[in-house]
Design a protein around this motif. Structure first.
Motif, PDB file in Angstrom:
ATOM      1  N   GLU A  15      56.012  -7.048  -6.126  1.00  0.00           N
ATOM      2  CA  GLU A  15      54.891  -6.473  -6.864  1.00  0.00           C
ATOM      3  C   GLU A  15      53.864  -5.836  -5.942  1.00  0.00           C
ATOM      4  OE1 GLU A  15      54.175  -6.091 -10.186  1.00  0.00           O
ATOM      5  OE2 GLU A  15      56.312  -6.563 -10.354  1.00  0.00           O
ATOM      6  N   PHE A  16      53.789  -6.317  -4.698  1.00  0.00           N
ATOM      7  CA  PHE A  16      52.786  -5.803  -3.771  1.00  0.00           C
ATOM      8  C   PHE A  16      53.238  -4.538  -3.047  1.00  0.00           C
ATOM      9  CE2 PHE A  16      51.368 -10.481  -3.245  1.00  0.00           C
ATOM     10  CZ  PHE A  16      50.644 -10.392  -4.431  1.00  0.00           C
ATOM     11  N   LYS A  17      54.510  -4.152  -3.234  1.00  0.00           N
ATOM     12  CA  LYS A  17      55.004  -2.948  -2.590  1.00  0.00           C
ATOM     13  C   LYS A  17      54.566  -1.709  -3.376  1.00  0.00           C
ATOM     14  CE  LYS A  17      59.106  -5.092  -0.553  1.00  0.00           C
ATOM     15  NZ  LYS A  17      60.593  -5.134  -0.547  1.00  0.00           N
ATOM     16  N   GLU A  18      54.420  -0.626  -2.641  1.00  0.00           N
ATOM     17  CA  GLU A  18      54.022   0.629  -3.276  1.00  0.00           C
ATOM     18  C   GLU A  18      55.113   1.096  -4.242  1.00  0.00           C
ATOM     19  OE1 GLU A  18      52.837   5.256  -2.102  1.00  0.00           O
ATOM     20  OE2 GLU A  18      53.322   3.778  -0.553  1.00  0.00           O
ATOM     21  N   LYS A  19      54.712   1.415  -5.458  1.00  0.00           N
ATOM     22  CA  LYS A  19      55.659   1.879  -6.462  1.00  0.00           C
ATOM     23  C   LYS A  19      55.888   3.385  -6.304  1.00  0.00           C
ATOM     24  CE  LYS A  19      56.176  -2.025  -8.706  1.00  0.00           C
ATOM     25  NZ  LYS A  19      55.347  -2.886  -7.856  1.00  0.00           N
ATOM     26  N   ILE A  20      57.168   3.771  -6.277  1.00  0.00           N
ATOM     27  CA  ILE A  20      57.514   5.187  -6.204  1.00  0.00           C
ATOM     28  C   ILE A  20      57.711   5.706  -7.620  1.00  0.00           C
ATOM     29  CG2 ILE A  20      59.209   6.870  -5.367  1.00  0.00           C
ATOM     30  CD1 ILE A  20      59.871   4.912  -3.126  1.00  0.00           C
ATOM     31  N   VAL A  21      56.940   6.710  -7.991  1.00  0.00           N
ATOM     32  CA  VAL A  21      57.019   7.276  -9.330  1.00  0.00           C
ATOM     33  C   VAL A  21      57.874   8.532  -9.293  1.00  0.00           C
ATOM     34  CG1 VAL A  21      55.733   8.233 -11.272  1.00  0.00           C
ATOM     35  CG2 VAL A  21      54.753   6.356  -9.913  1.00  0.00           C
ATOM     36  N   PHE A  22      58.949   8.514 -10.038  1.00  0.00           N
ATOM     37  CA  PHE A  22      59.836   9.668 -10.112  1.00  0.00           C
ATOM     38  C   PHE A  22      59.491  10.466 -11.364  1.00  0.00           C
ATOM     39  CE2 PHE A  22      62.417   6.556  -7.730  1.00  0.00           C
ATOM     40  CZ  PHE A  22      62.651   7.295  -6.586  1.00  0.00           C
ATOM     41  N   SER A  23      59.143  11.723 -11.183  1.00  0.00           N
ATOM     42  CA  SER A  23      58.844  12.563 -12.338  1.00  0.00           C
ATOM     43  C   SER A  23      60.136  13.102 -12.928  1.00  0.00           C
ATOM     44  CB  SER A  23      57.930  13.720 -11.927  1.00  0.00           C
ATOM     45  OG  SER A  23      58.553  14.520 -10.944  1.00  0.00           O
ATOM     46  N   LEU A  41      68.524  28.119 -10.996  1.00  0.00           N
ATOM     47  CA  LEU A  41      67.569  27.492 -11.914  1.00  0.00           C
ATOM     48  C   LEU A  41      67.144  26.121 -11.394  1.00  0.00           C
ATOM     49  CD1 LEU A  41      66.242  27.795 -14.806  1.00  0.00           C
ATOM     50  CD2 LEU A  41      68.175  26.448 -15.643  1.00  0.00           C
ATOM     51  N   PHE A  42      68.107  25.317 -11.007  1.00  0.00           N
ATOM     52  CA  PHE A  42      67.786  23.969 -10.524  1.00  0.00           C
ATOM     53  C   PHE A  42      67.039  24.006  -9.202  1.00  0.00           C
ATOM     54  CE2 PHE A  42      71.033  22.574 -13.561  1.00  0.00           C
ATOM     55  CZ  PHE A  42      70.422  21.434 -14.063  1.00  0.00           C
ATOM     56  N   VAL A  43      67.507  24.811  -8.283  1.00  0.00           N
ATOM     57  CA  VAL A  43      66.936  24.808  -6.929  1.00  0.00           C
ATOM     58  C   VAL A  43      65.579  25.496  -6.890  1.00  0.00           C
ATOM     59  CG1 VAL A  43      67.270  25.602  -4.555  1.00  0.00           C
ATOM     60  CG2 VAL A  43      69.212  24.693  -5.848  1.00  0.00           C
ATOM     61  N   ASN A  44      65.499  26.684  -7.457  1.00  0.00           N
ATOM     62  CA  ASN A  44      64.287  27.500  -7.311  1.00  0.00           C
ATOM     63  C   ASN A  44      63.200  27.159  -8.319  1.00  0.00           C
ATOM     64  OD1 ASN A  44      65.621  28.850  -5.252  1.00  0.00           O
ATOM     65  ND2 ASN A  44      66.389  30.454  -6.608  1.00  0.00           N
ATOM     66  N   GLN A  45      63.572  26.847  -9.546  1.00  0.00           N
ATOM     67  CA  GLN A  45      62.549  26.594 -10.575  1.00  0.00           C
ATOM     68  C   GLN A  45      62.146  25.130 -10.649  1.00  0.00           C
ATOM     69  OE1 GLN A  45      63.190  28.658 -14.269  1.00  0.00           O
ATOM     70  NE2 GLN A  45      61.867  27.280 -15.444  1.00  0.00           N
ATOM     71  N   TYR A  46      63.101  24.225 -10.429  1.00  0.00           N
ATOM     72  CA  TYR A  46      62.796  22.805 -10.618  1.00  0.00           C
ATOM     73  C   TYR A  46      62.830  22.000  -9.313  1.00  0.00           C
ATOM     74  CZ  TYR A  46      63.232  23.843 -15.564  1.00  0.00           C
ATOM     75  OH  TYR A  46      63.049  24.374 -16.821  1.00  0.00           O
ATOM     76  N   GLY A  47      63.222  22.624  -8.224  1.00  0.00           N
ATOM     77  CA  GLY A  47      63.233  21.919  -6.948  1.00  0.00           C
ATOM     78  C   GLY A  47      64.222  20.784  -6.878  1.00  0.00           C
ATOM     79  N   ILE A  48      65.307  20.883  -7.651  1.00  0.00           N
ATOM     80  CA  ILE A  48      66.334  19.844  -7.662  1.00  0.00           C
ATOM     81  C   ILE A  48      67.514  20.295  -6.805  1.00  0.00           C
ATOM     82  CG2 ILE A  48      67.987  18.585  -9.102  1.00  0.00           C
ATOM     83  CD1 ILE A  48      65.994  18.781 -11.399  1.00  0.00           C
ATOM     84  N   THR A  99      67.037  13.823  -8.621  1.00  0.00           N
ATOM     85  CA  THR A  99      68.446  13.692  -8.996  1.00  0.00           C
ATOM     86  C   THR A  99      69.358  14.418  -8.009  1.00  0.00           C
ATOM     87  OG1 THR A  99      67.878  13.516 -11.341  1.00  0.00           O
ATOM     88  CG2 THR A  99      70.137  14.150 -10.824  1.00  0.00           C
ATOM     89  N   SER A 100      70.507  13.826  -7.724  1.00  0.00           N
ATOM     90  CA  SER A 100      71.460  14.440  -6.801  1.00  0.00           C
ATOM     91  C   SER A 100      72.252  15.539  -7.511  1.00  0.00           C
ATOM     92  CB  SER A 100      72.434  13.394  -6.262  1.00  0.00           C
ATOM     93  OG  SER A 100      73.318  12.965  -7.295  1.00  0.00           O
ATOM     94  N   GLU A 101      72.828  16.409  -6.698  1.00  0.00           N
ATOM     95  CA  GLU A 101      73.661  17.485  -7.240  1.00  0.00           C
ATOM     96  C   GLU A 101      74.874  16.928  -7.990  1.00  0.00           C
ATOM     97  OE1 GLU A 101      71.794  19.086  -3.364  1.00  0.00           O
ATOM     98  OE2 GLU A 101      72.714  17.218  -4.070  1.00  0.00           O
ATOM     99  N   VAL A 102      75.430  15.831  -7.505  1.00  0.00           N
ATOM    100  CA  VAL A 102      76.581  15.215  -8.170  1.00  0.00           C
ATOM    101  C   VAL A 102      76.207  14.764  -9.581  1.00  0.00           C
ATOM    102  CG1 VAL A 102      78.143  13.231  -8.158  1.00  0.00           C
ATOM    103  CG2 VAL A 102      77.722  14.499  -6.056  1.00  0.00           C
ATOM    104  N   THR A 103      75.038  14.151  -9.719  1.00  0.00           N
ATOM    105  CA  THR A 103      74.596  13.674 -11.025  1.00  0.00           C
ATOM    106  C   THR A 103      74.352  14.827 -11.982  1.00  0.00           C
ATOM    107  OG1 THR A 103      73.580  11.712 -10.040  1.00  0.00           O
ATOM    108  CG2 THR A 103      72.823  12.340 -12.222  1.00  0.00           C
ATOM    109  N   VAL A 104      73.735  15.904 -11.484  1.00  0.00           N
ATOM    110  CA  VAL A 104      73.459  17.071 -12.329  1.00  0.00           C
ATOM    111  C   VAL A 104      74.755  17.667 -12.864  1.00  0.00           C
ATOM    112  CG1 VAL A 104      72.601  19.443 -12.334  1.00  0.00           C
ATOM    113  CG2 VAL A 104      71.260  17.645 -11.234  1.00  0.00           C
ATOM    114  N   ILE A 105      75.680  17.964 -11.969  1.00  0.00           N
ATOM    115  CA  ILE A 105      76.941  18.585 -12.383  1.00  0.00           C
ATOM    116  C   ILE A 105      77.740  17.629 -13.257  1.00  0.00           C
ATOM    117  CG2 ILE A 105      79.096  19.617 -11.601  1.00  0.00           C
ATOM    118  CD1 ILE A 105      76.573  21.295 -11.073  1.00  0.00           C
ATOM    119  N   GLY A 106      77.728  16.354 -12.909  1.00  0.00           N
ATOM    120  CA  GLY A 106      78.446  15.362 -13.698  1.00  0.00           C
ATOM    121  C   GLY A 106      77.944  15.272 -15.128  1.00  0.00           C
TER     122      GLY A 106
END
Length: 274
Positions: A15-23, A41-48, A99-106
């Motif tokens: 609980e005392f560790k910094e929480k990483i918030v994923f948007s 679209l993924f790379v340039n517009q959404y930075g994924i 998100t990884s590229e594998v997850t997106v394509i999958g």
């Protein structure tokens, strides 16, 4: 921090560790997008992800889907631009920005597997075509027609030609040439192997191109498998997206003049091919 007396030491420390918030982001992929457009679209517009990462996954990752196995078994890989052209289903998805590229394509492949049902697969066999060939046809229908209402008529023209290959061996679809000019040549830095050009040019090769020229939506899939029953072998489109259908070449030539007349009103000399 929120803690309670029931927590052990490990839970307390956690609980005392910094929480990483994923948007998260909602990504809408329009029907008819090419694989390159989806990557951008993924790379340039959404930075994924990265372009290199997506290309590697699309070309090489070992996804466990029957349609990819069938694609590889049927010899539809040689001279193809992207292995998964046609299978990245256009829809609205939600992803973490990390998100990884594998997850997106999958996720897109999983959606394709849900949309392209066993019934569709069986219908491909009834026509005597592989699933990949029907996906390729659907991509051409998607790019040729201005709206889903036109899909089934466009499909009828292609099916009529495919069924009467002795008289009409080539599909002569300008969308395949547009694909070569706009996407294949840039992909190869304008140094495209002749074998790849030959694989997609429906003005030079018989039948379907080697692979999909876009990622079609469910309406185009439906139209590719359920064409209208028409006698048409030709069509041409004017700048207002009106389609003119013809049975004979002479009728087609007359329709071309009609399309040119409409185009002239908009200051366009000749036909528009894309």
């Amino acid at each position: 921090y929120s803690v309670n007396g029931m927590m052990n030491y490990d839970t307390l420390l956690g609980e005392f560790k910094e929480k990483i918030v994923f948007s998260t982001v909602d990504v809408t992929i329009p029907e008819g997008y090419t694989t390159d457009e989806i990557i951008d679209l993924f790379v340039n517009q959404y930075g994924i992800g990265t372009r290199e990462g997506f290309v590697d996954v699309i070309q090489n990752y070992d996804f466990d889907y029957w349609f990819i196995d069938e694609l590889e078994q049927n010899g539809r890989m040689e001279n193809r631009v992207y292995r998964l052209d046609g299978y990245l289903f256009p829809d609205t998805y939600q992803f973490y920005t990390s998100t990884s590229e594998v997850t997106v394509i999958g996720k897109m492949l999983k959606r394709f597997s849900q949309i392209f049902t066993k019934e569709y697969r069986n219908q491909c066999a009834e026509f005597g075509y592989s699933v990949d060939e029907m996906i390729t046809l659907a991509s051409m229908i998607e790019k040729e027609a201005a709206s889903p209402s036109e899909f089934f008529l466009v499909s009828s023209v292609f099916h009529n030609r495919l069924s009467n290959a002795s008289e009409y061996p080539m599909l002569q679809s300008c969308t395949t040439n547009n694909f070569i000019w706009d996407y294949v040549e840039p992909y190869y830095n304008d140094n495209v192997p002749q074998a790849v050009l030959d694989a997609y040019d429906t003005y030079d090769r018989n039948g379907l191109p080697i692979g999909a020229i876009a990622n079609a939506g469910s309406d185009a899939f439906d139209a590719s498998l359920h064409p209208n029953d028409t006698p048409y072998y030709f069509f041409v489109t004017d700048v207002e997206y009106t389609h003119y259908y013809a049975v004979t070449y002479q009728q087609h030539l007359a329709n071309i003049e009609k399309a040119k007349a409409v185009n002239a009103k908009h200051g366009i000399n000749g036909l528009v091919t894309g």
